[in-house]
Scaffold this motif. Structure first.
Motif, short mmCIF file in Angstrom:
data_model
loop_
_atom_site.label_atom_id
_atom_site.label_comp_id
_atom_site.label_asym_id
_atom_site.label_seq_id
_atom_site.Cartn_x
_atom_site.Cartn_y
_atom_site.Cartn_z
N SER A 83 44.08 40.57 -7.08
CA SER A 83 43.88 40.39 -5.82
C SER A 83 42.27 40.35 -6.21
CB SER A 83 43.92 42.05 -5.49
OG SER A 83 43.61 41.72 -3.81
N TYR A 84 41.45 40.85 -4.61
CA TYR A 84 40.24 40.72 -4.61
C TYR A 84 39.31 42.03 -5.18
CZ TYR A 84 41.38 42.79 -0.59
OH TYR A 84 42.32 43.79 0.30
N THR A 110 38.16 32.88 -7.63
CA THR A 110 38.04 32.55 -9.64
C THR A 110 38.98 33.48 -10.15
OG1 THR A 110 36.27 33.23 -10.17
CG2 THR A 110 35.99 31.31 -9.30
N GLY A 111 39.40 32.67 -11.05
CA GLY A 111 40.34 33.46 -12.29
C GLY A 111 40.60 33.50 -13.94
N GLY A 112 41.20 33.77 -14.64
CA GLY A 112 41.15 32.79 -15.92
C GLY A 112 42.46 32.47 -16.30
N THR A 113 44.05 32.77 -14.78
CA THR A 113 44.53 32.03 -15.03
C THR A 113 45.21 31.13 -14.18
OG1 THR A 113 47.44 32.35 -15.54
CG2 THR A 113 46.06 34.17 -14.88
N ALA A 114 46.02 29.82 -13.86
CA ALA A 114 46.45 30.17 -12.55
C ALA A 114 47.64 30.48 -11.70
CB ALA A 114 47.06 28.58 -12.79
N ARG A 115 47.98 31.28 -12.34
CA ARG A 115 48.88 32.73 -11.78
C ARG A 115 48.44 33.28 -10.62
NH1 ARG A 115 49.79 34.00 -17.42
NH2 ARG A 115 48.59 36.08 -17.05
N THR A 120 43.88 34.32 -2.35
CA THR A 120 43.42 32.98 -1.40
C THR A 120 44.28 33.36 -0.08
OG1 THR A 120 43.97 31.19 -1.64
CG2 THR A 120 42.02 31.96 -2.49
N GLU A 121 45.62 33.39 0.12
CA GLU A 121 46.65 33.67 1.18
C GLU A 121 47.21 34.99 0.95
OE1 GLU A 121 46.46 30.86 2.40
OE2 GLU A 121 45.31 30.14 1.14
N HIS A 122 47.31 35.21 -0.52
CA HIS A 122 47.53 36.61 -0.15
C HIS A 122 46.60 38.09 0.11
CE1 HIS A 122 48.14 38.28 -3.61
NE2 HIS A 122 47.92 37.67 -4.60
N ALA A 123 45.84 37.70 -0.51
CA ALA A 123 44.63 39.07 -0.11
C ALA A 123 43.91 38.54 0.10
CB ALA A 123 44.13 39.03 -1.73
N LEU A 124 43.00 37.62 0.59
CA LEU A 124 41.99 36.81 0.97
C LEU A 124 42.30 37.10 2.47
CD1 LEU A 124 39.75 35.61 -1.95
CD2 LEU A 124 38.87 36.76 -0.91
N ARG A 125 42.42 36.14 2.74
CA ARG A 125 42.93 35.43 4.20
C ARG A 125 43.28 36.33 5.26
NH1 ARG A 125 43.48 29.98 5.96
NH2 ARG A 125 43.74 30.01 3.22
N PRO A 126 44.53 37.27 5.18
CA PRO A 126 44.73 38.68 5.00
C PRO A 126 43.36 39.57 5.83
CG PRO A 126 46.71 38.40 3.53
CD PRO A 126 45.24 37.40 3.60
N LEU A 127 43.14 39.85 5.14
CA LEU A 127 41.62 40.33 5.10
C LEU A 127 40.44 39.87 6.27
CD1 LEU A 127 39.88 42.93 4.39
CD2 LEU A 127 38.67 41.16 2.78
#
Length: 221
Positions: A83-84, A110-115, A120-127
């Motif tokens: 998450s963020y 940004t993150g270390g893996t594509a997983r 951005t969709e399940h955490a950032l956009r709802p916020l």
């Protein structure tokens, strides 16, 4: 116009700030705006003080005011525990609940893996939807292996273009015609299946004609 960029990277330099800078450049390619970058890491202690005292130190207050006054916002966070980051969330917890209403926002992570690409969709956009911001369709996630790839560059370009378009002021020449009189509303209101639509009405472009009347006209032809 004022473009505010919030980068929540924890190191200097950081991939989070790099993504924020590239998103900013992509936006400014299509928009004349004054960018202001807020490095949240520099405000970490002040954010903690504000959370427990309710009084923001001057630099934090200035950053919160800048976000509230922005014509557009770019918000980028590193990913922690899928998450963020807590620092990113703590900063936006201090934003007035109405400050971002109607503000165009571009999201990045940004993150270390594509997983974690859906963060951005399940955490950032709802916020930011909760904050009633206008989040542009394209959010950009950059994993370690994405840097230098054309796919990331295309997403950045598309996202920046979307934000620039969302920030442009609407003028009488570009505003869509939203006039909608009651006669037009009545003409296109849902009708039963006993009616057929024809374009015989010059005022509105179409009208509803009883099916039997239209059938009789066809038989007479």
């Amino acid at each position: 116009m004022k473009l505010v960029v919030v980068s929540a990277g924890l190191s200097s330099p950081s991939s989070t700030r790099l993504l924020a800078d590239r998103l900013t450049a992509a936006t400014l390619d299509h928009l004349d705006a004054d960018p202001e970058v807020i490095e949240v890491r520099e405000l970490a202690t002040q954010i903690a003080q504000h959370l427990v005292t309710g009084f923001p130190p001057a630099p934090l207050a200035a950053a919160l005011d800048a976000v509230a006054a922005a014509d557009g916002l770019i918000a980028v966070t590193p990913v922690f525990a899928a998450s963020y980051s807590g620092l990113f969330k703590s900063f936006f917890d201090l934003i007035d609940k109405d400050a971002l209403t109607g503000t165009p926002v571009l999201l990045g992570a940004t993150g270390g893996t594509a997983r974690h690409s859906l963060v951005t969709e399940h955490a950032l956009r709802p916020l930011f939807t909760h904050l009633r911001a206008l989040v542009v369709p394209t959010a950009v996630y950059a994993a370690s292996q994405d840097w230098g790839e054309q796919g990331l560059a295309r997403r950045i370009t598309r996202a920046g273009t979307e934000l620039a378009r969302s920030m442009r002021p609407t003028t009488p020449d570009t505003a869509p015609d939203t006039a909608f009189d009651t006669d037009t509303a009545a003409a296109i209101a849902p009708r039963s299946l006993t009616g057929a639509i024809t374009s015989a009405d010059p005022a509105h472009g179409f009208k509803v004609v009883p099916f039997e009347q239209r059938l009789a006209a066809l038989r007479a032809e």
